[in-house]
Design a protein around this motif. Structure first.
Motif: not given
Length: 385
Positions: A195-198, A200-201, A231, A234
């Motif tokens: 659930s955080r961009r870091s 998922v990326s 996210v 993303m």
């Protein structure tokens, strides 16, 4: 009775509201002041300022907002001391909560209760000793946490985990979900990259390679990604172009229907690939067998690897005292072994059934509501029972 209670994020707001309900059921004329969100405001909280002003996560974000956060900590502590409540209850968000408790204890003898024990069982055990200087009582979500807090000199009560109170989809909901999305009877795999961009990326490329290998082994397998709201864009960008196109449940499109759709997907799925975190408990509550995978930056991997005190970070494994859920963390977060494990779970899901059921039982599924247990524990700590 006057209770000063603080929360700084949605999960804490939910815990706080349930605790407030439990307290009011026992002390009808209780008054609440503090900091909270919509749920706590609906329960009658008078909030000093909007909850989102202290909802910060991550070292970088904390440093960026340190001046503002420090001022809010001081303002809150001064308000507590001036109000002279019967008890201060801080919920999670240790960067804020424990600093407030420390300042309150330095200026008064007000009883302090912290709701959600820090993960001292996993890393940095010294945090418990530091807490004990300004926290009188801890309300724990996990049944194995009290001994760690008690050893440091604090009272600690296991009050149950909120996951046991969440509504669950039934077989009819699952069948309707499959029909709605034209999934037929194909085997279904959930993909949950965080659930955080870091998260998922870092995880989306690995999970995409896993999806490719699953498709090669089981061409009929379908993939569903219930995207977390922060996210969702993303996820569409990084996962929509996978060789095997997943069905992405986007909260921006589904709106208020997202939660029901997510629950139905959890119930309909045959297996899940999930980032490490509390989502493993959500899956266990739905009875969905899983494989957990997670990775982080090289420096974080080295530091946390040195600090980690347990051989698994998956909560289902820890609560059930088994190692039923396959786990691939750090350097082990690689597509080939993850794909093999998922195929193994798909073929033999019953290996996790007992562990998931035991986890829910130990988290309080058959007992009183966690909010009621928390309220009872607070009153017992105050000597009011």
């Amino acid at each position: 009775m006057h209770v000063f209670i603080t929360a700084g994020e949605p999960s804490g707001d939910k815990l706080g509201a349930a605790l407030m309900q439990g307290l009011r059921a026992r002390v009808p004329d209780v008054q609440f002041t503090g900091i909270g969100g919509e749920r706590m405001l609906d329960e009658g909280l008078e909030s000093l300022f909007p909850m989102d002003e202290i909802s910060v996560m991550g070292i970088t974000e904390i440093l960026r907002q340190y001046g503002t956060l420090k001022a809010r900590i001081r303002e809150t502590a001064e308000a507590v001391v001036a109000a002279k409540p019967d008890v201060l209850i801080t919920i999670d968000l240790p960067e804020f909560s424990l600093r407030v408790a420390k300042q309150v204890k330095a200026a008064s003898d007000i009883r302090t209760v912290h709701y959600v024990a820090p993960t001292v069982w996993a890393w940095r055990p010294g945090r418990a000793d530091k807490m004990a200087t300004h926290v009188d009582q801890v309300l724990a979500l996990l049944p194995f946490e009290p001994p760690y807090m008690e050893a440091a000199g604090m009272r600690c009560d296991f009050v149950g985990h909120p996951v046991v109170t969440e509504p669950q989809a039934d077989s009819a909901d699952a069948a309707a979900f499959r029909l709605r999305h034209d999934l037929g009877t194909a085997p279904l795999a959930l993909v949950l990259p965080g659930s955080r961009r870091s998260e998922v990326s870092r995880l989306a490329p690995v999970f995409g390679e896993v999806a490719k290998r699953l498709h090669e082994a089981r061409p009929e397998l379908r993939l569903v990604i219930p995207a977390a709201a922060p996210v969702a864009g993303m996820v569409r960008e990084l996962c929509g172009g996978w060789e095997v196109a997943p069905l992405i449940l986007d909260p921006r499109e589904l709106g208020p229907e997202m939660q029901a759709e997510k629950r139905a997907a959890f119930r309909a799925a045959d297996v899940a690939l999930a980032a490490s975190g509390t989502v493993s408990l959500e899956l266990a509550a739905a009875g969905t067998p899983m494989v957990v995978a997670y990775d982080m930056g090289w420096l974080s991997r080295q530091i946390i690897g040195q600090m980690l005190r347990v051989d698994t970070v998956t909560l289902v494994n820890l609560v059930s005292d088994t190692r039923a859920v396959p786990e691939f963390i750090g350097k082990n977060c690689r597509p080939d072994p993850i794909a093999r494990a998922l195929l193994g779970v798909l073929d033999a899901p019953e290996a996790q059934t007992e562990a998931m059921a035991l986890t829910m039982e130990r988290l309080g599924r058959s007992g009183p509501h966690p909010g009621d247990r928390a309220a009872q524990a607070v009153l017992e700590g105050l000597g009011r029972v």
